[in-house]
Design a protein around this motif. Structure first.
Motif, PDB file in Angstrom:
ATOM      1  N   ALA A 103       0.838  -1.199   0.000  1.00  0.00           N
ATOM      2  CA  ALA A 103       0.000   0.000   0.000  1.00  0.00           C
ATOM      3  C   ALA A 103       0.861   1.232   0.000  1.00  0.00           C
ATOM      4  O   ALA A 103       2.050   1.196   0.291  1.00  0.00           O
ATOM      5  CB  ALA A 103      -0.908  -0.015   1.241  1.00  0.00           C
ATOM      6  N   GLU A 249      -2.051   3.774   8.786  1.00  0.00           N
ATOM      7  CA  GLU A 249      -2.192   2.519   8.045  1.00  0.00           C
ATOM      8  C   GLU A 249      -3.459   1.788   8.458  1.00  0.00           C
ATOM      9  O   GLU A 249      -4.178   1.238   7.609  1.00  0.00           O
ATOM     10  CB  GLU A 249      -0.970   1.652   8.301  1.00  0.00           C
ATOM     11  CG  GLU A 249       0.298   2.174   7.631  1.00  0.00           C
ATOM     12  CD  GLU A 249       1.501   1.313   7.943  1.00  0.00           C
ATOM     13  OE1 GLU A 249       1.355   0.411   8.813  1.00  0.00           O
ATOM     14  OE2 GLU A 249       2.567   1.523   7.314  1.00  0.00           O
ATOM     15  N   LEU A 252      -6.350   3.525   6.906  1.00  0.00           N
ATOM     16  CA  LEU A 252      -6.440   3.226   5.480  1.00  0.00           C
ATOM     17  C   LEU A 252      -7.036   1.844   5.250  1.00  0.00           C
ATOM     18  O   LEU A 252      -7.885   1.662   4.367  1.00  0.00           O
ATOM     19  CB  LEU A 252      -5.057   3.318   4.851  1.00  0.00           C
ATOM     20  CG  LEU A 252      -4.963   3.028   3.344  1.00  0.00           C
ATOM     21  CD1 LEU A 252      -5.806   4.038   2.566  1.00  0.00           C
ATOM     22  CD2 LEU A 252      -3.537   3.055   2.875  1.00  0.00           C
ATOM     23  N   GLU A 253      -6.586   0.867   6.045  1.00  0.00           N
ATOM     24  CA  GLU A 253      -7.142  -0.468   5.892  1.00  0.00           C
ATOM     25  C   GLU A 253      -8.636  -0.491   6.200  1.00  0.00           C
ATOM     26  O   GLU A 253      -9.423  -1.117   5.481  1.00  0.00           O
ATOM     27  CB  GLU A 253      -6.395  -1.427   6.817  1.00  0.00           C
ATOM     28  CG  GLU A 253      -4.954  -1.693   6.379  1.00  0.00           C
ATOM     29  CD  GLU A 253      -4.214  -2.592   7.349  1.00  0.00           C
ATOM     30  OE1 GLU A 253      -4.848  -2.968   8.382  1.00  0.00           O
ATOM     31  OE2 GLU A 253      -3.037  -2.915   7.090  1.00  0.00           O
ATOM     32  N   SER A 254      -9.027   0.217   7.280  1.00  0.00           N
ATOM     33  CA  SER A 254     -10.461   0.251   7.619  1.00  0.00           C
ATOM     34  C   SER A 254     -11.268   0.962   6.543  1.00  0.00           C
ATOM     35  O   SER A 254     -12.372   0.531   6.177  1.00  0.00           O
ATOM     36  CB  SER A 254     -10.654   0.944   8.968  1.00  0.00           C
ATOM     37  OG  SER A 254     -10.196   2.281   8.902  1.00  0.00           O
ATOM     38  N   SER A 255     -10.699   2.056   5.988  1.00  0.00           N
ATOM     39  CA  SER A 255     -11.418   2.757   4.920  1.00  0.00           C
ATOM     40  C   SER A 255     -11.539   1.902   3.672  1.00  0.00           C
ATOM     41  O   SER A 255     -12.565   1.901   2.985  1.00  0.00           O
ATOM     42  CB  SER A 255     -10.706   4.071   4.595  1.00  0.00           C
ATOM     43  OG  SER A 255      -9.417   3.813   4.081  1.00  0.00           O
ATOM     44  N   GLN A 256     -10.481   1.108   3.390  1.00  0.00           N
ATOM     45  CA  GLN A 256     -10.563   0.211   2.241  1.00  0.00           C
ATOM     46  C   GLN A 256     -11.615  -0.868   2.458  1.00  0.00           C
ATOM     47  O   GLN A 256     -12.362  -1.215   1.541  1.00  0.00           O
ATOM     48  CB  GLN A 256      -9.188  -0.423   1.987  1.00  0.00           C
ATOM     49  CG  GLN A 256      -8.169   0.541   1.394  1.00  0.00           C
ATOM     50  CD  GLN A 256      -6.805  -0.095   1.197  1.00  0.00           C
ATOM     51  OE1 GLN A 256      -6.592  -1.213   1.672  1.00  0.00           O
ATOM     52  NE2 GLN A 256      -5.913   0.602   0.530  1.00  0.00           N
ATOM     53  N   LEU A 257     -11.690  -1.374   3.690  1.00  0.00           N
ATOM     54  CA  LEU A 257     -12.724  -2.363   3.993  1.00  0.00           C
ATOM     55  C   LEU A 257     -14.120  -1.758   3.865  1.00  0.00           C
ATOM     56  O   LEU A 257     -15.044  -2.377   3.315  1.00  0.00           O
ATOM     57  CB  LEU A 257     -12.509  -2.920   5.405  1.00  0.00           C
ATOM     58  CG  LEU A 257     -11.261  -3.802   5.594  1.00  0.00           C
ATOM     59  CD1 LEU A 257     -11.087  -4.162   7.061  1.00  0.00           C
ATOM     60  CD2 LEU A 257     -11.378  -5.070   4.754  1.00  0.00           C
ATOM     61  N   ARG A 259     -14.941   0.774   2.057  1.00  0.00           N
ATOM     62  CA  ARG A 259     -15.198   1.026   0.630  1.00  0.00           C
ATOM     63  C   ARG A 259     -15.589  -0.256  -0.097  1.00  0.00           C
ATOM     64  O   ARG A 259     -16.503  -0.247  -0.932  1.00  0.00           O
ATOM     65  CB  ARG A 259     -13.934   1.617   0.003  1.00  0.00           C
ATOM     66  CG  ARG A 259     -14.103   2.030  -1.453  1.00  0.00           C
ATOM     67  CD  ARG A 259     -12.827   2.669  -1.945  1.00  0.00           C
ATOM     68  NE  ARG A 259     -12.925   3.074  -3.342  1.00  0.00           N
ATOM     69  CZ  ARG A 259     -11.949   3.598  -4.042  1.00  0.00           C
ATOM     70  NH1 ARG A 259     -10.774   3.814  -3.442  1.00  0.00           N
ATOM     71  NH2 ARG A 259     -12.118   3.919  -5.310  1.00  0.00           N
ATOM     72  N   GLU A 260     -14.908  -1.355   0.250  1.00  0.00           N
ATOM     73  CA  GLU A 260     -15.260  -2.631  -0.377  1.00  0.00           C
ATOM     74  C   GLU A 260     -16.675  -3.054   0.017  1.00  0.00           C
ATOM     75  O   GLU A 260     -17.460  -3.546  -0.811  1.00  0.00           O
ATOM     76  CB  GLU A 260     -14.243  -3.685   0.061  1.00  0.00           C
ATOM     77  CG  GLU A 260     -14.333  -4.999  -0.673  1.00  0.00           C
ATOM     78  CD  GLU A 260     -13.959  -4.867  -2.127  1.00  0.00           C
ATOM     79  OE1 GLU A 260     -14.437  -5.684  -2.931  1.00  0.00           O
ATOM     80  OE2 GLU A 260     -13.193  -3.945  -2.475  1.00  0.00           O
ATOM     81  N   ARG A 263     -19.129  -0.953  -1.860  1.00  0.00           N
ATOM     82  CA  ARG A 263     -19.218  -1.385  -3.261  1.00  0.00           C
ATOM     83  C   ARG A 263     -20.059  -2.653  -3.386  1.00  0.00           C
ATOM     84  O   ARG A 263     -20.884  -2.786  -4.303  1.00  0.00           O
ATOM     85  CB  ARG A 263     -17.816  -1.630  -3.793  1.00  0.00           C
ATOM     86  CG  ARG A 263     -17.766  -2.003  -5.280  1.00  0.00           C
ATOM     87  CD  ARG A 263     -16.339  -2.227  -5.720  1.00  0.00           C
ATOM     88  NE  ARG A 263     -15.594  -0.966  -5.635  1.00  0.00           N
ATOM     89  CZ  ARG A 263     -14.290  -0.888  -5.840  1.00  0.00           C
ATOM     90  NH1 ARG A 263     -13.587  -2.001  -6.108  1.00  0.00           N
ATOM     91  NH2 ARG A 263     -13.667   0.276  -5.775  1.00  0.00           N
TER      92      ARG A 263
END
Length: 294
Positions: A103, A249, A252-257, A259-260, A263
């Motif tokens: 990342a 970090e 970011l990981e939580s935001s990516q989760l 976002r997934e 989606r």
């Protein structure tokens, strides 16, 4: 090993075999550029020497290898070390392929940690140098203090001797007339007094020099304390930045989760909406057929 310019006056390179990072600071950017060019030249020369040695090994047979083991054909330790270094260079270019998949915060964290560690090493080197100077000055100060005490005792003895000689001269002048013997003795005593005064003046100058050295030692001690405080502040700031980096970090990981998950929810809603539209279309067609039949 690859030399990297981390700033305008600082560069570093890593030795993966020793698991060590080396850094150098320069007085100007031109010196840094010259060092980088020479580093690349020696690296290329080591690579060519490695290739030539491999070609020579492939072409020569067993008897020629025995003749090559003569003292005149021995390679220097510098060449062998350079050849070993090229093996590391051939291995290290494959590593960035794996690091590209990380990342974006992880890529930014590596140079930052290297720069903070290089700053810590710089301050630690200066602190070690100041500690050495402080130890030398402390030893010189102790020796000078002992010498000062001895010189003070000698100075007191010289002063007492001078006073005694003055009294002796006065007594001789009072007791007897100014004869030739007394004049010569007086001249001798005066010469001795002058020599003692010169020695006293030299000791005073030496004492002043020692006082200046003591003051410089105190200044070095103050600089050492200042550098120690700066090093502690740098370490605490580095720890705070590492905590902030790990927090970022995790965010970011939580935001990516999230976002997934968002989606996936949108995809499910789209599928549900498509099914509803299809059902409404069928219902419209049925109503249209019913209206036409009626």
């Amino acid at each position: 090993m690859t030399f990297t310019k981390t700033s305008q006056k600082f560069g570093q390179w890593a030795d993966s075999r020793a698991n060590t990072v080396y850094g150098l600071g320069f007085s100007s950017e031109s010196h840094l550029s010259k060092f980088a060019e020479k580093f690349a030249e020696f690296k290329e020369a080591a690579r060519l020497a490695k290739e030539r040695s491999q070609e020579k090994t492939e072409l020569t047979s067993t008897p020629s290898q025995e003749s090559a083991s003569a003292p005149g054909d021995l390679q220097s330790p510098l060449t062998s070390e350079s050849i070993n270094g090229t093996d590391e260079d051939r291995v290290t270019p494959n590593t960035p392929k794996h690091s590209k998949a990380r990342a974006e915060p992880s890529q930014n964290a590596l140079p930052f940690s290297h720069s903070s560690s290089s700053i810590n090493k710089h301050w630690e080197a200066e602190l070690a140098a100041l500690k050495g100077n402080n130890a030398k000055l402390t030893a010189a100060l102790l020796e000078s203090t002992a010498n000062v005490k001895q010189w003070k005792q000698q100075l007191g003895a010289y002063q007492e001797e001078a006073e005694r000689l003055h009294k002796r001269v006065t007594e001789l002048e009072c007791v007897s007339g100014q004869t030739t013997a007394i004049k010569s003795q007086k001249t001798e005593l005066n010469r001795t007094i002058e020599e003692l005064e010169l020695a006293l003046k030299a000791k005073e100058e030496e004492l002043e020099r020692l006082k200046a050295e003591v003051e410089s030692a105190n200044e070095f001690r103050f600089q050492k304390d200042t550098l120690t405080q700066k090093l502690k502040e740098t370490e605490s700031r580095n720890q705070m930045l590492e905590v902030q980096l790990s927090d970022l970090e995790q965010r970011l990981e939580s935001s990516q989760l999230e976002r997934e998950t968002y989606r996936n929810n949108l995809c499910s809603l789209l599928e549900l909406l498509d099914s509803k539209i299809f059902e409404l279309t069928e219902l419209r067609d049925m109503l249209a057929k019913l209206m036409e039949g009626s």
